[in-house]
Design a protein around this motif. Structure first.
Motif, PDB file in Angstrom:
ATOM      1  N   SER A   1       0.839  -1.207   0.000  1.00 57.99           N
ATOM      2  CA  SER A   1       0.000   0.000   0.000  1.00 57.99           C
ATOM      3  C   SER A   1       0.872   1.254   0.000  1.00 57.99           C
ATOM      4  O   SER A   1       0.594   2.224  -0.709  1.00 57.99           O
ATOM      5  CB  SER A   1      -0.893   0.020   1.234  1.00 57.99           C
ATOM      6  OG  SER A   1      -1.644  -1.167   1.317  1.00 57.99           O
ATOM      7  N   LEU A   2       1.952   1.208   0.790  1.00 59.95           N
ATOM      8  CA  LEU A   2       2.829   2.369   0.892  1.00 59.95           C
ATOM      9  C   LEU A   2       3.585   2.611  -0.414  1.00 59.95           C
ATOM     10  O   LEU A   2       3.722   3.753  -0.861  1.00 59.95           O
ATOM     11  CB  LEU A   2       3.798   2.166   2.054  1.00 59.95           C
ATOM     12  CG  LEU A   2       4.433   3.422   2.623  1.00 59.95           C
ATOM     13  CD1 LEU A   2       3.384   4.398   3.128  1.00 59.95           C
ATOM     14  CD2 LEU A   2       5.382   3.060   3.756  1.00 59.95           C
ATOM     15  N   LEU A   3       4.062   1.542  -1.033  1.00 60.88           N
ATOM     16  CA  LEU A   3       4.784   1.698  -2.303  1.00 60.88           C
ATOM     17  C   LEU A   3       3.848   2.277  -3.363  1.00 60.88           C
ATOM     18  O   LEU A   3       4.248   3.126  -4.158  1.00 60.88           O
ATOM     19  CB  LEU A   3       5.367   0.358  -2.773  1.00 60.88           C
ATOM     20  CG  LEU A   3       6.506  -0.199  -1.914  1.00 60.88           C
ATOM     21  CD1 LEU A   3       6.974  -1.546  -2.450  1.00 60.88           C
ATOM     22  CD2 LEU A   3       7.678   0.783  -1.865  1.00 60.88           C
TER      23      LEU A   3
ATOM     24  N   THR B   1       4.001   2.520  10.203  1.00 60.33           N
ATOM     25  CA  THR B   1       2.896   2.574   9.228  1.00 60.33           C
ATOM     26  C   THR B   1       1.521   2.619   9.913  1.00 60.33           C
ATOM     27  O   THR B   1       1.399   2.347  11.108  1.00 60.33           O
ATOM     28  CB  THR B   1       2.931   1.338   8.300  1.00 60.33           C
ATOM     29  OG1 THR B   1       2.735   0.161   9.096  1.00 60.33           O
ATOM     30  CG2 THR B   1       4.240   1.243   7.549  1.00 60.33           C
ATOM     31  N   LYS B   2       0.517   2.940   9.112  1.00 68.86           N
ATOM     32  CA  LYS B   2      -0.905   2.903   9.498  1.00 68.86           C
ATOM     33  C   LYS B   2      -1.219   3.830  10.661  1.00 68.86           C
ATOM     34  O   LYS B   2      -2.036   3.501  11.525  1.00 68.86           O
ATOM     35  CB  LYS B   2      -1.355   1.464   9.814  1.00 68.86           C
ATOM     36  CG  LYS B   2      -1.005   0.443   8.716  1.00 68.86           C
ATOM     37  CD  LYS B   2      -1.609  -0.912   8.983  1.00 68.86           C
ATOM     38  CE  LYS B   2      -1.073  -1.981   8.048  1.00 68.86           C
ATOM     39  NZ  LYS B   2      -1.644  -3.307   8.271  1.00 68.86           N
TER      40      LYS B   2
ATOM     41  N   ALA C   1      13.475   7.535  12.782  1.00 70.12           N
ATOM     42  CA  ALA C   1      12.120   7.033  12.523  1.00 70.12           C
ATOM     43  C   ALA C   1      11.172   8.152  12.127  1.00 70.12           C
ATOM     44  O   ALA C   1      11.389   9.322  12.456  1.00 70.12           O
ATOM     45  CB  ALA C   1      11.586   6.324  13.767  1.00 70.12           C
ATOM     46  N   LEU C   2      10.156   7.777  11.393  1.00 67.96           N
ATOM     47  CA  LEU C   2       9.063   8.690  11.066  1.00 67.96           C
ATOM     48  C   LEU C   2       7.780   7.883  11.069  1.00 67.96           C
ATOM     49  O   LEU C   2       7.812   6.652  11.139  1.00 67.96           O
ATOM     50  CB  LEU C   2       9.302   9.353   9.704  1.00 67.96           C
ATOM     51  CG  LEU C   2       9.518   8.424   8.505  1.00 67.96           C
ATOM     52  CD1 LEU C   2       8.206   8.008   7.871  1.00 67.96           C
ATOM     53  CD2 LEU C   2      10.376   9.105   7.458  1.00 67.96           C
ATOM     54  N   ILE C   3       6.647   8.570  10.984  1.00 65.88           N
ATOM     55  CA  ILE C   3       5.362   7.860  10.946  1.00 65.88           C
ATOM     56  C   ILE C   3       4.622   8.223   9.666  1.00 65.88           C
ATOM     57  O   ILE C   3       4.807   9.323   9.127  1.00 65.88           O
ATOM     58  CB  ILE C   3       4.489   8.181  12.186  1.00 65.88           C
ATOM     59  CG1 ILE C   3       4.311   9.688  12.344  1.00 65.88           C
ATOM     60  CG2 ILE C   3       5.086   7.562  13.440  1.00 65.88           C
ATOM     61  CD1 ILE C   3       3.277  10.064  13.390  1.00 65.88           C
ATOM     62  N   CYS C   4       3.837   7.297   9.163  1.00 65.63           N
ATOM     63  CA  CYS C   4       3.162   7.558   7.891  1.00 65.63           C
ATOM     64  C   CYS C   4       1.878   6.750   7.759  1.00 65.63           C
ATOM     65  O   CYS C   4       1.620   5.836   8.548  1.00 65.63           O
ATOM     66  CB  CYS C   4       4.109   7.255   6.726  1.00 65.63           C
ATOM     67  SG  CYS C   4       4.670   5.546   6.710  1.00 65.63           S
ATOM     68  N   SER C   5       1.120   7.112   6.739  1.00 67.01           N
ATOM     69  CA  SER C   5      -0.104   6.374   6.427  1.00 67.01           C
ATOM     70  C   SER C   5      -0.296   6.322   4.920  1.00 67.01           C
ATOM     71  O   SER C   5      -0.249   7.358   4.244  1.00 67.01           O
ATOM     72  CB  SER C   5      -1.306   7.061   7.072  1.00 67.01           C
ATOM     73  OG  SER C   5      -2.505   6.576   6.483  1.00 67.01           O
TER      74      SER C   5
ATOM     75  N   THR D   1      -4.039   8.050   4.375  1.00 72.24           N
ATOM     76  CA  THR D   1      -4.224   9.515   4.396  1.00 72.24           C
ATOM     77  C   THR D   1      -3.087  10.264   3.695  1.00 72.24           C
ATOM     78  O   THR D   1      -3.231  11.434   3.381  1.00 72.24           O
ATOM     79  CB  THR D   1      -4.295  10.042   5.844  1.00 72.24           C
ATOM     80  OG1 THR D   1      -3.019   9.784   6.474  1.00 72.24           O
ATOM     81  CG2 THR D   1      -5.389   9.351   6.638  1.00 72.24           C
ATOM     82  N   GLY D   2      -1.961   9.586   3.500  1.00 71.18           N
ATOM     83  CA  GLY D   2      -0.813  10.259   2.880  1.00 71.18           C
ATOM     84  C   GLY D   2       0.057  10.980   3.892  1.00 71.18           C
ATOM     85  O   GLY D   2       1.089  11.557   3.543  1.00 71.18           O
ATOM     86  N   GLN D   3      -0.331  10.931   5.169  1.00 75.80           N
ATOM     87  CA  GLN D   3       0.498  11.559   6.208  1.00 75.80           C
ATOM     88  C   GLN D   3       1.902  10.949   6.185  1.00 75.80           C
ATOM     89  O   GLN D   3       2.054   9.723   6.078  1.00 75.80           O
ATOM     90  CB  GLN D   3      -0.124  11.354   7.599  1.00 75.80           C
ATOM     91  CG  GLN D   3       0.690  12.020   8.705  1.00 75.80           C
ATOM     92  CD  GLN D   3       0.136  11.739  10.096  1.00 75.80           C
ATOM     93  OE1 GLN D   3      -1.011  11.325  10.246  1.00 75.80           O
ATOM     94  NE2 GLN D   3       0.960  11.965  11.114  1.00 75.80           N
TER      95      GLN D   3
END
Ligand code: GDP
Length: 203
Positions: free
Chosen positions: A39-41, A143-144, A171-175, A178-180
């Protein structure tokens, strides 16, 4: 880097022999099965069918290679850590991925995806340890993030940052929903590429 980025599939390797020759700097993406890697790719490239979103976790035991904007290669590593898989398949994963990660002159870094709700699994820690031992730069992406409420988000982000730092990573956080965090993830990829960790491309 701003999205979208043009991704083009170049090769799939289920065995070491099938891994294509290095032509460009490379970034690998790894994570437990079901972490949201496909999903992220797809989100990262704006191509909804680039990587298949899995119905059967851990089915694909191959590394998929894509060029991004014809300037670097993204290697999508097979997911790990799924339960109902024969030992022989796990051994195959280990030999393919470890051979790739330990002898890829063009490899500039690895993005390790971790489900933010669950935090680091043993396999994630083992992978980061392996990469550190081989001098490969890493970024952890939780993720998520959209699945967590604000309190959980703060707590889990803090825990992820600590665990990543402990493993010599950031580290970072993403979704993917939502595209965050997607711009930050691209920025981290740029940084890994600029770091030119790759022995082959060291200037
Ligand atoms: P992979 O096995 O790591 O490639 O994971 P997938 O991309 O197939 O995703 C596994 C499941 O998590 C699917 O049901 C996705 O729809 C879901 N998923 C993936 N990313 C996200 C996300 O950022 N937010 C939410 N809410 N669900 C996600």
């Amino acid at each position: 880097m701003a999205t979208p980025h043009a991704a083009r599939f170049i090769a799939a390797a289920a065995t070491i022999e099938r891994i294509p020759q290095s032509t460009l700097p490379e970034i690998a993406v790894a994570g437990k099965s079901n972490v949201g890697k496909s999903s992220l790719l797809n989100r990262l490239t704006g191509q909804s069918k680039l990587a298949r979103v899995s119905k059967t976790p851990g089915r694909t035991q191959q590394i998929n290679f894509f060029t991004i904007d014809e300037t670097f290669i993204l290697a999508d590593l097979p997911g790990y850590g799924f339960a109902r898989v024969p030992l022989a398949v796990k051994a195959q994963w280990k030999s393919l991925v470890e051979a790739y990660l330990s002898d890829r002159p063009s490899l500039c870094g690895v993005v390790v995806l971790v489900d933010l709700r669950r935090g680091f699994a043993d396999e994630d820690e083992q992978l980061l340890k392996f990469l550190r031992a081989h001098g490969v730069a890493t970024v952890v992406a939780g993720t998520k993030v959209d699945k967590l409420n604000q309190g959980e988000r703060l707590r889990q982000t803090h825990a992820l940052l600590e665990a990543a730092a402990h493993s010599g990573s950031t580290a970072l956080i993403c979704s993917a929903v939502t595209g965050q965090g997607i711009p930050e993830l691209w920025e981290s990829v740029s940084r890994l590429l600029r770091g030119r960790n790759a022995t082959h491309f060291r200037r």
